[in-house]
Write a protein that holds these residues in place. Sequence first.
Motif, mmCIF file in Angstrom:
data_model
loop_
_atom_site.group_PDB
_atom_site.id
_atom_site.type_symbol
_atom_site.label_atom_id
_atom_site.label_comp_id
_atom_site.label_asym_id
_atom_site.label_seq_id
_atom_site.Cartn_x
_atom_site.Cartn_y
_atom_site.Cartn_z
ATOM 1 N N ASN A 383 6.852 68.175 63.530
ATOM 2 C CA ASN A 383 7.250 69.026 62.412
ATOM 3 C C ASN A 383 6.053 69.689 61.748
ATOM 4 N N ARG A 384 4.931 68.999 61.726
ATOM 5 C CA ARG A 384 3.744 69.604 61.126
ATOM 6 C C ARG A 384 3.244 70.780 61.952
ATOM 7 N N TYR A 385 3.380 70.694 63.261
ATOM 8 C CA TYR A 385 2.978 71.833 64.084
ATOM 9 C C TYR A 385 3.937 73.003 63.914
ATOM 10 N N VAL A 386 5.222 72.710 63.748
ATOM 11 C CA VAL A 386 6.178 73.781 63.456
ATOM 12 C C VAL A 386 5.746 74.503 62.184
ATOM 13 N N ASP A 387 5.388 73.739 61.157
ATOM 14 C CA ASP A 387 4.977 74.317 59.875
ATOM 15 C C ASP A 387 3.631 75.017 59.975
ATOM 16 N N ASP A 407 2.917 86.129 67.361
ATOM 17 C CA ASP A 407 2.537 85.064 68.308
ATOM 18 C C ASP A 407 2.814 83.691 67.701
ATOM 19 N N PHE A 408 2.363 83.509 66.473
ATOM 20 C CA PHE A 408 2.545 82.213 65.825
ATOM 21 C C PHE A 408 4.014 81.965 65.453
ATOM 22 N N THR A 409 4.735 83.022 65.111
ATOM 23 C CA THR A 409 6.171 82.869 64.819
ATOM 24 C C THR A 409 6.901 82.322 66.039
ATOM 25 N N LEU A 410 6.594 82.849 67.203
ATOM 26 C CA LEU A 410 7.260 82.421 68.436
ATOM 27 C C LEU A 410 6.844 81.003 68.824
ATOM 28 N N LYS A 414 9.646 78.106 69.129
ATOM 29 C CA LYS A 414 9.822 77.347 70.368
ATOM 30 C C LYS A 414 9.953 75.848 70.071
ATOM 31 N N ILE A 415 9.066 75.320 69.228
ATOM 32 C CA ILE A 415 9.122 73.894 68.918
ATOM 33 C C ILE A 415 10.360 73.580 68.079
ATOM 34 N N TYR A 447 10.975 86.000 73.099
ATOM 35 C CA TYR A 447 11.984 85.769 72.067
ATOM 36 C C TYR A 447 13.391 85.764 72.667
ATOM 37 N N ASN A 448 13.701 86.778 73.457
ATOM 38 C CA ASN A 448 15.034 86.862 74.047
ATOM 39 C C ASN A 448 15.302 85.717 75.014
#
Length: 471
Positions: A383-387, A407-410, A414-415, A447-448
């Motif tokens: 979860n910390r990496y997601v954040d 890039d970071f949003t994707l 993904k996680i 993304y798709n």
Amino acid sequence: MITNTTTIRLEIEKGIRQKGHSLSSFGKQAGINRGIISGILNGNPPKSISIRQLDLMAEALGHAEGWMYEYYVDECFINEKADWRRIKAFLLRCTEIGRYDCIKEVLDRLMEDLNNTISIFGLAEELYAEGKVQESLPFYECVIENEKHQHSERLAISHYRVFRASIGENTEENFRATIRFEPFRDRLPENFMLDGLLALANVYYTLENWYHLEICGDELITLSNAVYTECKRKMNETGNYQEVDTERALVFYYGQGYLIKALALEYLEKYEEAKTFISYYSDLSWFENLDEVGKKEVEKFKLFAIANMNNLNLLLGDDTSLDEYVSFLLEHPHEILPSICIILESANKHNFSIDNIIETLLDALSSNDTSDKNYYKNTKSINRYVDLYYQLALYNFQKNNPAQGLDFTLKSLKIAFEISNKNKILERILLFEQFRNFSNKDHLNLYNDMIKEANKSEKANITDSFSFGAN
């Protein structure tokens, strides 16, 4: 009348004839005394077969493990009376080779007398103590389904064991496990309750349920203080200090109560109040009867307090000690991952410029044992990496670097999909859509692909409304 026990013996006799054995030669082949085999096949009444003997005869006849197990259940209930010694040996063997169909059949028979839940619980605890957690679960579930006394410790401990075994990376599954266990937490013995509250707090943290996280902190504070007071009272009476039977030292639970409380207040943006609770665990050296393990826990809490106090100051907009804080983190790299998220959040909130600091900390993070190649080791780190990636995305969007922000949003999305966190998935999809016009072909393809894969997944029907992104 041919029964299951008769069928086993007929099949053994048939196999002996087909192999051309006498009872003596078969006994030597199987490693069983000839007289025992004769008693099993020809006795009146026939001698009972142990599961070990059945396995040896199956091997001698060339059959696979588990041969005739489905018929062996009746061997455990001679004249409808349960032979617990025989049953236990059979159940243990079934756990070894994965014959859960036979386990279910035996448990169903045993539950015709609900007093047998006592023996089933004992077997589950034996397996659990041996580290055979997954093997123990059918027996705990049996107790949960059949325990007559709803306030019994057996029932509460069974729920606790199943809860602990159920916690993993999937957010939705963790949530369901928590809902099932929560009503039983205050029925546990104190030593189990300490670990149970800590486990619940970890789940509430990943679920971002700050209200219930604060409640867990409050309960852990109250309970650990009560246990500590009782331990001191007994020591004063007897002169001996008896440690509580828990997974960690008592000082760990004491400190964690205040840490969890402060953490919940931080996320509820009650920063000044959170500082008060940090002070309660910043120096626990006064805690009596600390052994070497306990002293190490005290030192860890000192580090946590320094990091968390710095985090609160940043969230309040005070970056005057940021350079000093970064030096502290580089000296204590295991604190980088949780702290870098707060540093980024503060920068995004108060418009700090921290390009060099972020580069330094990310380099240290990637070279340390807590790097992203290892973050799947526990749910909190995931979860910390997601954040982290989400905050990095926001930071780059604010700095007018939309390509890097995407890039970071994707990465974060993904996680979030992998752990089935609905709230984080939606939040990141909305962020991507907000900056979609800045995306390139690679961004859109990735993304798709994620959206399409999620729509096909049976993990949870959480992406039906997200199909707008796949076009």
